[in-house]
Design a protein around this motif. Structure first.
Motif, PDB file in Angstrom:
ATOM      1  N   HIS A  20       8.420   9.416   0.627  1.00  0.00           N
ATOM      2  CA  HIS A  20       9.104   9.788  -0.616  1.00  0.00           C
ATOM      3  C   HIS A  20       8.186  10.687  -1.447  1.00  0.00           C
ATOM      4  CE1 HIS A  20      11.071   9.456  -4.493  1.00  0.00           C
ATOM      5  NE2 HIS A  20      12.109   8.892  -3.893  1.00  0.00           N
ATOM      6  N   PRO A  21       8.755  11.755  -2.063  1.00  0.00           N
ATOM      7  CA  PRO A  21       7.906  12.676  -2.838  1.00  0.00           C
ATOM      8  C   PRO A  21       7.049  11.961  -3.885  1.00  0.00           C
ATOM      9  CG  PRO A  21      10.144  13.542  -2.725  1.00  0.00           C
ATOM     10  CD  PRO A  21      10.154  12.202  -2.022  1.00  0.00           C
ATOM     11  N   ILE A  22       7.572  10.892  -4.484  1.00  0.00           N
ATOM     12  CA  ILE A  22       6.764  10.239  -5.514  1.00  0.00           C
ATOM     13  C   ILE A  22       5.550   9.552  -4.885  1.00  0.00           C
ATOM     14  CG2 ILE A  22       7.806   7.913  -5.753  1.00  0.00           C
ATOM     15  CD1 ILE A  22       7.872   8.724  -8.849  1.00  0.00           C
ATOM     16  N   MET A  69       4.116  10.669  -2.070  1.00  0.00           N
ATOM     17  CA  MET A  69       3.251  11.789  -1.705  1.00  0.00           C
ATOM     18  C   MET A  69       2.502  12.301  -2.947  1.00  0.00           C
ATOM     19  SD  MET A  69       3.538  12.317   1.592  1.00  0.00           S
ATOM     20  CE  MET A  69       3.475  13.973   2.286  1.00  0.00           C
ATOM     21  N   GLY A  70       3.199  12.324  -4.077  1.00  0.00           N
ATOM     22  CA  GLY A  70       2.577  12.783  -5.323  1.00  0.00           C
ATOM     23  C   GLY A  70       1.465  11.853  -5.773  1.00  0.00           C
ATOM     24  N   LYS A  71       1.712  10.547  -5.666  1.00  0.00           N
ATOM     25  CA  LYS A  71       0.673   9.581  -6.043  1.00  0.00           C
ATOM     26  C   LYS A  71      -0.556   9.757  -5.156  1.00  0.00           C
ATOM     27  CE  LYS A  71       3.543   5.887  -8.010  1.00  0.00           C
ATOM     28  NZ  LYS A  71       4.116   4.548  -7.739  1.00  0.00           N
ATOM     29  N   LEU A  72      -0.318  10.074  -3.903  1.00  0.00           N
ATOM     30  CA  LEU A  72      -1.428  10.320  -2.981  1.00  0.00           C
ATOM     31  C   LEU A  72      -2.204  11.565  -3.414  1.00  0.00           C
ATOM     32  CD1 LEU A  72      -2.754   9.475  -0.322  1.00  0.00           C
ATOM     33  CD2 LEU A  72      -1.052  10.844   0.886  1.00  0.00           C
ATOM     34  N   LEU A  73      -1.471  12.624  -3.764  1.00  0.00           N
ATOM     35  CA  LEU A  73      -2.145  13.870  -4.148  1.00  0.00           C
ATOM     36  C   LEU A  73      -2.991  13.685  -5.404  1.00  0.00           C
ATOM     37  CD1 LEU A  73      -2.609  16.895  -3.578  1.00  0.00           C
ATOM     38  CD2 LEU A  73      -0.533  17.399  -4.845  1.00  0.00           C
ATOM     39  N   ILE A  74      -2.500  12.876  -6.360  1.00  0.00           N
ATOM     40  CA  ILE A  74      -3.281  12.693  -7.582  1.00  0.00           C
ATOM     41  C   ILE A  74      -4.319  11.570  -7.433  1.00  0.00           C
ATOM     42  CG2 ILE A  74      -1.501  13.682  -9.072  1.00  0.00           C
ATOM     43  CD1 ILE A  74      -0.702  10.928  -9.975  1.00  0.00           C
ATOM     44  N   GLY A  75      -4.456  11.047  -6.226  1.00  0.00           N
ATOM     45  CA  GLY A  75      -5.532  10.087  -5.985  1.00  0.00           C
ATOM     46  C   GLY A  75      -5.215   8.670  -6.422  1.00  0.00           C
ATOM     47  N   GLN A  76      -3.917   8.351  -6.536  1.00  0.00           N
ATOM     48  CA  GLN A  76      -3.514   6.984  -6.886  1.00  0.00           C
ATOM     49  C   GLN A  76      -2.515   6.493  -5.855  1.00  0.00           C
ATOM     50  OE1 GLN A  76      -1.959   7.413 -10.841  1.00  0.00           O
ATOM     51  NE2 GLN A  76      -3.937   7.953 -11.693  1.00  0.00           N
ATOM     52  N   GLN A  89      -5.824  14.308   2.093  1.00  0.00           N
ATOM     53  CA  GLN A  89      -5.982  13.637   0.790  1.00  0.00           C
ATOM     54  C   GLN A  89      -6.792  12.354   0.944  1.00  0.00           C
ATOM     55  OE1 GLN A  89      -5.068  15.468  -1.724  1.00  0.00           O
ATOM     56  NE2 GLN A  89      -4.155  16.874  -0.246  1.00  0.00           N
TER      57      GLN A  89
END
Lengths: 288, 288
Positions: free
Chosen positions: A123-125, A127-134, A176
């Motif tokens: 899910h993009p959210i 993937m996004g949490k992964l990109l921001i390191g959380q 990441q």
């Protein structure tokens, strides 16, 4: 010198014992981890994957369900099914087996999964949490690779890592995760010039390009940890990786085999994240 | 040889003319792009940034509002404010000026912004879309850098790019954007060994570490495009970049100045994304 073989099979077995313990604890509290797989059409590879997942889920005592839909199901009907399982408290993980038939927008379906139940981590959210390191839910293949590197005590901090392949399910999330552990990470791909020279700078080399025996010993820095994500068939129908393992094993320090390397870890992390999700959802429902 | 100076000021001025045209078109349809900035407390740097944004938004004819809250506002009160502007159709962009006071969880507040109105591009779902190669709202600084590279016709496809710095607002999203354009991208950081040698492999070098004049000519491949994201004060209070520009300009092919390089592009992309958001929201509301 011959490389240490990093066995995904061995680690998966070890983790399964721990996970069995977690499932037993949850069951004592009245919670059975539930995983539903939505499978559309008759793709035989998909059916094999799904059956493997079910077998391992059931062996752990999961509530495991495969929903099989006809190949001509509409997008709206499939979205309704996803929504149904988003609401169903018996399931803590929802997996839509890809690929989907062409009348259905896969992104739309994946995005419809409640991100808490997104045990595939696509899910993009997530993937996004992964990109921001959380990171929360993490794509299972790279997550399994990190577990393997940790198990075999491969140094990551301050090391050079190269991904060959920039897919959303391996290369990009893998980068990441390694960066979070302080590796200096490069993502190489089909447009990269002098790939072998770049690969030779890597202390950790992750290969996920889907070309049998593409990576030869010329790609390998002596002592490197080499992760082979490839699953290809050679002309005799034998399962082979992206790495020419016989010669690479003479140069590398660590190497994952194919089969029994990355493959068993992917399903393991799927089950692991379903258990984590069951713990989280049951803790939340207790608070309410 | 001296590097071509990539002027963010010039490109920002060019884009402002186009954006002015877009705003006029929207106004003819009864839509005025609206941007609200939520500012908490009395941080003087934040106040300066916010005033600059307001000045440029007003010059373009935006409906621009700064909401100023006391430093002791609770998280719940601030979340209520975000929700209010999520619902308010007069605003197409919502920006929460960071940093926030310590009683407030910044992530929670950023995550509460409707992702359609997230013109800063920091919402996890927008970061996730970027990671999977389907960008929607994009963090403004890397987006502005891509526009600069395009404007000065710097080749990206098949080139080697190195980011120095792995922040969520510059290094990580920048890497995704350059990879989408087929660069081979490495993210370097404080734990990277022999940084100068790695940087010298880069055709495109993006520096965002917040250390004045850290990057010297030893870091530069002859002819490289060098992007300086730094904004530091030297001992005389003068604004300087992360790049020692006088000597680097003798080796690089392209260089962004500080000031008037990346800085003006960041605000420009914020306004640009607010206009895009206004177009999208007004098109949607017409359909309904």
């Amino acid at each position: 010198m011959s490389a240490i073989i990093m066995s995904g099979k061995t680690l998966a077995d070890e983790m399964t014992i721990e996970m069995q313990n977690d499932v037993n604890q949850l069951k004592k509290k009245g919670v059975t981890p539930g995983l539903v797989v939505l499978l559309v059409g008759e793709d035989s590879a998909s059916q094999t994957y799904v059956k493997n997942k079910e077998k391992r889920a059931k062996a752990l005592g999961f509530h495991s369900l495969i929903r099989h839909y006809p190949v001509d199901i509409t997008e709206e009907e499939l979205l309704n099914e996803v929504n149904h399982y988003n609401e169903d408290p018996a399931f803590h993980g929802i997996l839509v087996q890809l690929p989907l038939p062409k009348q259905i927008d896969s992104d739309k379906v994946v995005n419809a999964i409640d991100s808490v139940k997104d045990v595939d981590g696509f899910h993009p959210i997530n993937m996004g949490k992964l990109l921001i390191g959380q990171p929360d839910k993490i794509p299972c293949t790279p997550y399994g690779i990190i577990k393997l590197l940790e198990r075999y005590q491969v140094d990551i901090d301050g090391k050079t890592a190269v991904m060959i392949g920039r897919s959303n399910i391996v290369g990009k999330p893998m980068a990441q995760l390694l960066m979070m552990k302080n590796a200096t990470v490069t993502i190489a791909h089909s447009r990269t010039k002098d790939l072998a020279a770049l690969a030779r700078t890597a202390d950790i080399l992750v290969v996920a390009i889907g070309r049998g025996h593409f990576v030869t010993k010329e790609f390998i820095k002596p002592g490197a940890a080499v992760i082979d994500v490839g699953m290809n068939r050679d002309k005799n129908g034998k399962l082979i990786g992206d790495v020419k393992s016989d010669e690479v094993a003479e140069v590398a320090g660590y190497l994952t085999p194919v089969p029994k390397g990355v493959g068993p870890m992917t399903i393991t992390m799927l089950l692991y994240q379903t258990i984590e999700s069951a713990k989280k959802i049951s803790a939340l429902s207790k608070k309410m």
